[in-house]
Design a protein around this motif. Sequence first.
Motif, PDB file in Angstrom:
ATOM      1  N   HIS A   1     -38.776 -20.229 -66.834  1.00 45.03           N
ATOM      2  CA  HIS A   1     -38.269 -21.533 -66.547  1.00 45.03           C
ATOM      3  C   HIS A   1     -38.673 -22.773 -67.368  1.00 45.03           C
ATOM      4  O   HIS A   1     -39.433 -22.570 -68.214  1.00 45.03           O
ATOM      5  CB  HIS A   1     -39.111 -21.848 -64.949  1.00 45.03           C
ATOM      6  CG  HIS A   1     -38.858 -20.478 -64.079  1.00 45.03           C
ATOM      7  ND1 HIS A   1     -39.837 -19.742 -63.803  1.00 45.03           N
ATOM      8  CD2 HIS A   1     -38.160 -20.243 -63.523  1.00 45.03           C
ATOM      9  CE1 HIS A   1     -39.714 -18.760 -62.899  1.00 45.03           C
ATOM     10  NE2 HIS A   1     -38.223 -18.988 -62.891  1.00 45.03           N
TER      11      HIS A   1
ATOM     12  N   ASP B   1     -42.707 -23.531 -67.722  1.00 45.59           N
ATOM     13  CA  ASP B   1     -43.821 -22.351 -68.090  1.00 45.59           C
ATOM     14  C   ASP B   1     -44.525 -22.663 -69.392  1.00 45.59           C
ATOM     15  O   ASP B   1     -45.738 -22.358 -69.636  1.00 45.59           O
ATOM     16  CB  ASP B   1     -43.166 -20.971 -67.971  1.00 45.59           C
ATOM     17  CG  ASP B   1     -42.993 -20.672 -66.491  1.00 45.59           C
ATOM     18  OD1 ASP B   1     -43.494 -21.197 -65.666  1.00 45.59           O
ATOM     19  OD2 ASP B   1     -41.832 -20.250 -66.213  1.00 45.59           O
TER      20      ASP B   1
ATOM     21  N   GLU C   1     -38.844 -24.188 -58.833  1.00 44.42           N
ATOM     22  CA  GLU C   1     -39.974 -24.937 -59.364  1.00 44.42           C
ATOM     23  C   GLU C   1     -39.977 -26.342 -59.634  1.00 44.42           C
ATOM     24  O   GLU C   1     -40.589 -26.912 -60.621  1.00 44.42           O
ATOM     25  CB  GLU C   1     -40.608 -23.944 -60.920  1.00 44.42           C
ATOM     26  CG  GLU C   1     -40.905 -22.666 -60.463  1.00 44.42           C
ATOM     27  CD  GLU C   1     -41.483 -21.863 -61.725  1.00 44.42           C
ATOM     28  OE1 GLU C   1     -41.440 -22.711 -63.002  1.00 44.42           O
ATOM     29  OE2 GLU C   1     -41.771 -20.759 -61.635  1.00 44.42           O
TER      30      GLU C   1
ATOM     31  N   ASN D   1     -44.096 -14.408 -58.430  1.00 44.24           N
ATOM     32  CA  ASN D   1     -42.892 -14.785 -59.041  1.00 44.24           C
ATOM     33  C   ASN D   1     -42.176 -13.826 -59.919  1.00 44.24           C
ATOM     34  O   ASN D   1     -42.667 -13.584 -60.966  1.00 44.24           O
ATOM     35  CB  ASN D   1     -43.420 -16.196 -59.967  1.00 44.24           C
ATOM     36  CG  ASN D   1     -42.064 -17.035 -60.341  1.00 44.24           C
ATOM     37  OD1 ASN D   1     -40.997 -16.441 -60.821  1.00 44.24           O
ATOM     38  ND2 ASN D   1     -42.360 -18.211 -60.257  1.00 44.24           N
TER      39      ASN D   1
ATOM     40  N   HIS E   1     -40.960 -14.199 -63.745  1.00 39.39           N
ATOM     41  CA  HIS E   1     -41.755 -14.165 -64.952  1.00 39.39           C
ATOM     42  C   HIS E   1     -41.820 -12.889 -65.392  1.00 39.39           C
ATOM     43  O   HIS E   1     -41.418 -12.641 -66.520  1.00 39.39           O
ATOM     44  CB  HIS E   1     -43.096 -14.704 -64.292  1.00 39.39           C
ATOM     45  CG  HIS E   1     -43.246 -16.137 -64.069  1.00 39.39           C
ATOM     46  ND1 HIS E   1     -44.196 -16.755 -63.428  1.00 39.39           N
ATOM     47  CD2 HIS E   1     -42.308 -17.305 -64.457  1.00 39.39           C
ATOM     48  CE1 HIS E   1     -44.111 -17.998 -63.238  1.00 39.39           C
ATOM     49  NE2 HIS E   1     -42.791 -18.377 -63.879  1.00 39.39           N
TER      50      HIS E   1
HETATM   51 ZN   LIG Z   1     -42.099 -20.276 -63.989  1.00 39.65          ZN
END
Ligand SMILES: [Zn+2]
Length: 241
Positions: free
Chosen positions: A10, A13, A44, A121, A124
């Motif tokens: 994302h 991150d 997010e 998540n 990831h």
């Molecule tokens: Zn993330």
Amino acid sequence: MSTALVISAHSADFVWRCGGAIALHAEKGIDVTIVCLSYGERGESAKLWKNAGATLEGVKAARRKEAEAAAAALGAADIQFFDCGDYPLELDRDAKFRLVDVIRKVQPDFMLSHSMEDPYNTDHPYATRIALECRMIAQAWGHNPGEKVLGAPQLYLFEPHQTEQCAWKPDTILDITPVWKKKKAAIECMEGQQHLWDYYTNVAENRANQFRRNSGGQAGGREAKYAEGFQSIFPRTVDAL
Ligand SMILES: [Zn+2]
């Protein structure tokens, strides 16, 4: 010229998890390229969705602007957005080959991505699997013959949000004290996730404590105020220990 490649699930991150590494290596003259596989627009960006009249395109645009500002604050050479969607993040074959093209073009000396597990998540670890898969394809002589084949860059896994649940165990601690101001400036670009600002300052301070301990502790340990931890995947090749 040395190069490095960050693969971020994302768009924020890379800031929390390896912003210090990006800024530190950029200062050393290393060209750092960041690939954001998605904007984290659905999963997010809660604060942005609370604004009246928020739309998917609007949230994506805001996240892109924040990430570009953060990358500039860190001194990254390039940031690219794949816009593959999040929650869930999914890459088709074409998107994977697009990432392979970036890897071959950058020819990174090292790569950075997420932990191998993350029950909170799944985007990831998915990004990490994609990073490993595309690294493998970039090494294949039969993929687009004639192009420069990739060597064997280390893949460093940066720190997840809750390490114990993610089976993440650092074997490398990087002192980022000299560039902390840049990381803090990048963190403050992520206005949609203000609840994480203090948390990741605390993480950096605690890793610095471990840097001091592991560099010699009371018997000559090196001073460090802020640090980032990483777990490496591949063995190092050395001539002496
Ligand atoms: Zn993330």
